[in-house]
Design an enzyme around this catalytic site. Structure first.
Site, PDB file in Angstrom:
ATOM      1  N   LYS A  46     -20.734 -36.631 -29.659  1.00 44.06           N
ATOM      2  CA  LYS A  46     -20.426 -36.697 -30.917  1.00 44.06           C
ATOM      3  C   LYS A  46     -20.992 -37.297 -31.766  1.00 44.06           C
ATOM      4  O   LYS A  46     -21.318 -36.721 -33.198  1.00 44.06           O
ATOM      5  CB  LYS A  46     -18.975 -37.352 -30.635  1.00 44.06           C
ATOM      6  CG  LYS A  46     -18.393 -37.820 -32.191  1.00 44.06           C
ATOM      7  CD  LYS A  46     -17.105 -38.488 -32.074  1.00 44.06           C
ATOM      8  CE  LYS A  46     -17.380 -40.126 -31.806  1.00 44.06           C
ATOM      9  NZ  LYS A  46     -17.316 -40.977 -33.114  1.00 44.06           N
ATOM     10  N   ASN A  47     -21.732 -38.531 -31.675  1.00 45.25           N
ATOM     11  CA  ASN A  47     -22.326 -39.159 -32.665  1.00 45.25           C
ATOM     12  C   ASN A  47     -23.811 -38.515 -32.890  1.00 45.25           C
ATOM     13  O   ASN A  47     -24.259 -38.563 -34.301  1.00 45.25           O
ATOM     14  CB  ASN A  47     -22.670 -40.661 -32.207  1.00 45.25           C
ATOM     15  CG  ASN A  47     -21.197 -41.413 -32.425  1.00 45.25           C
ATOM     16  OD1 ASN A  47     -20.318 -40.830 -33.135  1.00 45.25           O
ATOM     17  ND2 ASN A  47     -21.141 -42.362 -31.804  1.00 45.25           N
ATOM     18  N   CYS A 140     -12.343 -49.632 -41.209  1.00 45.13           N
ATOM     19  CA  CYS A 140     -11.596 -48.880 -40.242  1.00 45.13           C
ATOM     20  C   CYS A 140     -11.078 -49.828 -39.171  1.00 45.13           C
ATOM     21  O   CYS A 140     -11.044 -51.235 -39.574  1.00 45.13           O
ATOM     22  CB  CYS A 140     -12.463 -47.858 -39.611  1.00 45.13           C
ATOM     23  SG  CYS A 140     -13.510 -48.431 -38.720  1.00 45.13           S
ATOM     24  N   ARG A 145     -17.105 -52.517 -41.966  1.00 44.53           N
ATOM     25  CA  ARG A 145     -18.253 -51.565 -41.884  1.00 44.53           C
ATOM     26  C   ARG A 145     -18.988 -51.332 -43.266  1.00 44.53           C
ATOM     27  O   ARG A 145     -18.642 -50.153 -43.640  1.00 44.53           O
ATOM     28  CB  ARG A 145     -17.970 -50.212 -41.192  1.00 44.53           C
ATOM     29  CG  ARG A 145     -17.228 -50.620 -39.741  1.00 44.53           C
ATOM     30  CD  ARG A 145     -16.674 -49.154 -39.102  1.00 44.53           C
ATOM     31  NE  ARG A 145     -17.965 -48.577 -38.349  1.00 44.53           N
ATOM     32  CZ  ARG A 145     -17.751 -47.554 -38.005  1.00 44.53           C
ATOM     33  NH1 ARG A 145     -16.508 -47.079 -37.455  1.00 44.53           N
ATOM     34  NH2 ARG A 145     -18.658 -46.653 -37.335  1.00 44.53           N
ATOM     35  N   ASP A 333     -19.450 -49.100 -27.957  1.00 42.43           N
ATOM     36  CA  ASP A 333     -18.616 -47.968 -27.787  1.00 42.43           C
ATOM     37  C   ASP A 333     -18.024 -47.818 -26.070  1.00 42.43           C
ATOM     38  O   ASP A 333     -17.296 -47.051 -26.007  1.00 42.43           O
ATOM     39  CB  ASP A 333     -19.259 -46.602 -28.197  1.00 42.43           C
ATOM     40  CG  ASP A 333     -19.478 -46.455 -29.610  1.00 42.43           C
ATOM     41  OD1 ASP A 333     -18.804 -47.165 -30.211  1.00 42.43           O
ATOM     42  OD2 ASP A 333     -20.389 -45.524 -30.013  1.00 42.43           O
ATOM     43  N   ARG A 425     -10.470 -37.532 -31.622  1.00 44.52           N
ATOM     44  CA  ARG A 425     -11.652 -37.330 -32.509  1.00 44.52           C
ATOM     45  C   ARG A 425     -13.001 -37.589 -31.629  1.00 44.52           C
ATOM     46  O   ARG A 425     -13.998 -37.035 -32.103  1.00 44.52           O
ATOM     47  CB  ARG A 425     -11.686 -38.981 -33.312  1.00 44.52           C
ATOM     48  CG  ARG A 425     -10.675 -39.098 -34.292  1.00 44.52           C
ATOM     49  CD  ARG A 425     -11.004 -40.490 -34.985  1.00 44.52           C
ATOM     50  NE  ARG A 425     -12.311 -40.618 -35.148  1.00 44.52           N
ATOM     51  CZ  ARG A 425     -12.922 -41.709 -35.320  1.00 44.52           C
ATOM     52  NH1 ARG A 425     -12.130 -42.874 -35.419  1.00 44.52           N
ATOM     53  NH2 ARG A 425     -14.166 -41.704 -35.616  1.00 44.52           N
TER      54      ARG A 425
HETATM   55  N1  EPU Z   1     -23.636 -52.826 -41.054  1.00 44.72           N
HETATM   56  C1  EPU Z   1     -23.435 -53.339 -42.114  1.00 44.72           C
HETATM   57  N2  EPU Z   1     -24.068 -52.744 -43.204  1.00 44.72           N
HETATM   58  C2  EPU Z   1     -24.667 -51.521 -43.136  1.00 44.72           C
HETATM   59  C3  EPU Z   1     -24.478 -50.809 -41.838  1.00 44.72           C
HETATM   60  C4  EPU Z   1     -23.704 -51.569 -40.871  1.00 44.72           C
HETATM   61  O1  EPU Z   1     -23.314 -54.578 -42.009  1.00 44.72           O
HETATM   62  O2  EPU Z   1     -24.932 -51.073 -44.151  1.00 44.72           O
HETATM   63  C5  EPU Z   1     -22.812 -53.449 -39.730  1.00 44.72           C
HETATM   64  C6  EPU Z   1     -21.529 -52.745 -39.268  1.00 44.72           C
HETATM   65  O3  EPU Z   1     -20.405 -53.305 -40.216  1.00 44.72           O
HETATM   66  C7  EPU Z   1     -21.514 -53.228 -37.889  1.00 44.72           C
HETATM   67  C8  EPU Z   1     -22.865 -53.130 -37.241  1.00 44.72           C
HETATM   68  O4  EPU Z   1     -23.784 -53.251 -38.729  1.00 44.72           O
HETATM   69  O5  EPU Z   1     -20.722 -54.318 -37.644  1.00 44.72           O
HETATM   70  C9  EPU Z   1     -23.385 -51.997 -36.699  1.00 44.72           C
HETATM   71  O6  EPU Z   1     -22.967 -50.670 -37.386  1.00 44.72           O
HETATM   72  P1  EPU Z   1     -23.995 -49.393 -37.519  1.00 44.72           P
HETATM   73  O7  EPU Z   1     -24.199 -49.137 -38.597  1.00 44.72           O
HETATM   74  O8  EPU Z   1     -24.994 -49.661 -36.420  1.00 44.72           O
HETATM   75  O9  EPU Z   1     -22.860 -48.468 -36.714  1.00 44.72           O
HETATM   76  P2  EPU Z   1     -22.346 -46.826 -37.497  1.00 44.72           P
HETATM   77  O10 EPU Z   1     -23.735 -46.143 -37.700  1.00 44.72           O
HETATM   78  O11 EPU Z   1     -21.522 -47.183 -38.512  1.00 44.72           O
HETATM   79  C10 EPU Z   1     -22.528 -45.742 -35.201  1.00 44.72           C
HETATM   80  C11 EPU Z   1     -21.406 -44.836 -34.466  1.00 44.72           C
HETATM   81  C12 EPU Z   1     -20.281 -45.825 -33.761  1.00 44.72           C
HETATM   82  C13 EPU Z   1     -21.034 -46.948 -33.018  1.00 44.72           C
HETATM   83  C14 EPU Z   1     -22.282 -47.843 -33.696  1.00 44.72           C
HETATM   84  C15 EPU Z   1     -22.969 -48.662 -33.007  1.00 44.72           C
HETATM   85  C16 EPU Z   1     -21.596 -42.841 -35.385  1.00 44.72           C
HETATM   86  C17 EPU Z   1     -20.909 -41.723 -36.264  1.00 44.72           C
HETATM   87  N3  EPU Z   1     -20.909 -43.865 -35.136  1.00 44.72           N
HETATM   88  O12 EPU Z   1     -21.835 -46.188 -36.279  1.00 44.72           O
HETATM   89  O13 EPU Z   1     -19.586 -44.894 -33.072  1.00 44.72           O
HETATM   90  O14 EPU Z   1     -20.288 -47.619 -32.493  1.00 44.72           O
HETATM   91  O15 EPU Z   1     -23.152 -46.783 -34.473  1.00 44.72           O
HETATM   92  O16 EPU Z   1     -23.469 -48.074 -31.926  1.00 44.72           O
HETATM   93  O17 EPU Z   1     -22.776 -42.536 -35.069  1.00 44.72           O
HETATM   94  C18 EPU Z   1     -17.707 -44.453 -31.835  1.00 44.72           C
HETATM   95  O18 EPU Z   1     -18.227 -43.458 -31.707  1.00 44.72           O
HETATM   96  O19 EPU Z   1     -16.494 -44.686 -31.297  1.00 44.72           O
HETATM   97  C19 EPU Z   1     -18.352 -45.285 -32.972  1.00 44.72           C
HETATM   98  C20 EPU Z   1     -17.752 -46.109 -33.577  1.00 44.72           C
END
Ligand code: EPU
Length: 463
Positions: A46-47, A140, A145, A333, A425
């Protein structure tokens, strides 16, 4: 046009999404104490699929994506691309994307607010058009986030970024409207920020160096897709990614990697039911942390072939501690599903969630099923109980819903899970895949008692 060969619109192509969780009245009933048997096919990640779809915006020619899972989130991303003017056609797990014309630089709030990953379009749209307007996705179920790392990185690459009325407005000044390569240190190895900035940098003027980059397999998959389109990227999968901007990208045909979280969920399903099952295709290296923890808990895991794993019962289930971390650490995850497993593992386990601030909401639901879990801050202390008991429960987020499914497999009696819009999802055909392994379950739609699927009486043999 072939009847299977449909453009993606809210009512065609990919499965329809529930427009609001309130409309989702369906429930999944699972009869526990199942013994699973057989083989399960793992879908595309998915991701990866979501970000690779965004990445296709970088390319003014046709792109063909294979192994794209049929999921509500993928549908939503398709709707967002379509709203920007992109043409999408899907046939089975093949998704054709043509972003030769991007008529809109503004993503609609109604769609972005439903799918956080859609914020990632800001990087490629800005790189292609020199302007992008994307609403802040908002918090969310698992945390606030923020997107500050995405924004700061784009600013370092020369974009003017202003947040007004809940929308991130990004512009590149100058006649070429091209972003400029920059050296960017990420305060945290955010997956999304790494992906946004890597995509933006592919078309930038000069070299971009991303330090403290995320090393997740989905980042590597995106880099490989971008490389297939002619991007110059080195170091994806390490902490330092170097991208040399090119003037334009070209068409590509690319297959998405298997979903490591789905694979880990099935491994946990095998472990908690003390069953023997096999799964493929998988990339075992992507599952190193999950396999190490499953072995520590007591499961036997053996490679059957380079892309197939078999899990079998060992000598009972034993407590272990888990701390979530960025890759290659233990993935957030997979935390909820492993917690479900630890509820019936003998002894005391501690699970520490460090990635998201609110990702322990499944605890209350697991406790309703007879688990003994106490939460203090971001730690959960799990005292293993001999068995769980089926109960009505509510899924609070995607991986929490998977944890409840896994717990239900091992519970005495029937578990009824609400909140299936979360499950849909991220898990393709989960009901059918579990049924093929011999699980007795049925999905009831809406307020009715319409039986959507019923369990087969005999499990299929392994293949
Ligand atoms: N964060 C910040 N600032 C930013 C970006 C992130 O503080 O600008 C923080 C977030 O709030 C969080 C941490 O950094 O506390 C990690 O967030 P990250 O950006 O790594 O996650 P993401 O890109 O939003 C993706 C996956 C998530 C998965 C995370 C961590 C996708 C679409 N989503 O999210 O997947 O948990 O990486 O591996 O790629 C899921 O599939 O259930 C899911 C939530």
């Amino acid at each position: 046009m072939d009847s299977e060969d449909r453009p993606i619109t809210p009512s065609h192509g990919l499965p329809e999404t529930h427009s609001s969780p309130e409309e989702d009245k369906s429930v999944l009933q699972i009869w526990g104490k199942s013994s699973l048997k057989g083989h399960v096919t793992i879908s595309g990640a998915k991701n990866s699929a979501l970000v690779v779809m965004a990445g296709a915006l970088l390319c003014p020619q046709d792109c063909r994506l294979r192994n794209v899972p049929s999921l509500a989130d993928v549908s939503r991303m398709g709707e967002i691309l379509a709203s920007l003017g992109v043409k999408l056609t899907r046939q089975g797990d093949v998704l054709d994307i043509n972003a030769s014309y991007i008529g809109q630089s503004t993503a609609p709030y109604e769609l972005v607010s439903q799918l956080r990953a859609s914020f990632f379009v800001i990087g490629p749209v800005l790189a292609r058009l020199g302007v992008a307007r994307v609403p802040l996705p908002g918090g969310c179920a698992i945390g606030a986030r923020p997107v500050d790392l995405h924004v700061r990185g784009l600013q370092a690459m020369g974009a003017d970024v202003h947040i007004e009325h809940g929308t991130v407005n990004a512009y590149v000044r100058g006649p070429s409207r091209r972003l400029k390569g920059a050296k960017i240190y990420l305060d945290y190895p955010s997956v999304g920020a790494t992906e946004t900035l890597m995509m933006a940098a592919t078309l930038a003027d000069g070299e971009t160096i991303l330090e403290n980059a995320a090393q997740e397999p989905e980042v590597i998959d995106l880099a490989n897709f971008c490389r297939a389109m002619g991007a110059k990227i080195q170091g994806a999968g390490t902490k330092t990614i170097v991208i040399s901007g090119v003037p334009s990208l070209h068409s590509a045909d690319y297959a998405i990697i298997p979903d490591r979280v789905e694979a880990a969920t099935f491994l946990v399903a095998g472990a908690i039911t003390q069953s023997e099952i096999s799964l493929s295709p998988v990339i075992p290296d992507h599952l190193t942390a999950a396999i190490a923890k499953l072995r520590a808990i007591g499961a036997l895991i053996t490679p059957e072939s380079p892309n197939c794993l078999r899990i079998a019962p060992g000598h009972g289930l034993t407590a272990t501690d888990i701390e979530t971390l960025p890759y290659p650490g233990f993935p957030t995850d997979m935390q909820a599903q492993f917690m479900a497993l630890l509820t019936v593992s003998e002894g005391d386990s501690i699970v520490t969630e460090t990635v998201f601030e609110n990702r322990l909401r499944h605890v209350a639901e697991l406790n309703r099923m007879g688990a003994d879990i106490r939460v203090k801050g971001n730690h959960a202390v799990i005292r293993g109980v001999p068995t769980l008991s089926g109960a009505p429960v509510v899924a609070t987020d995607l991986r929490a819903s998977a944890a409840l499914v896994v717990a239900a497999l091992a519970a005495e009696g029937k578990t009824t899970i609400q909140g299936l819009h979360h499950l849909d999802r991220g898990y393709e055909n989960l009901d059918t895949k579990l049924q093929k392994l011999g699980v007795k379950l049925q999905r009831l739609q809406g307020d009715s008692t319409t039986e959507v699927e019923t369990a087969p009486l005999t499990p299929i043999a392994p293949n």
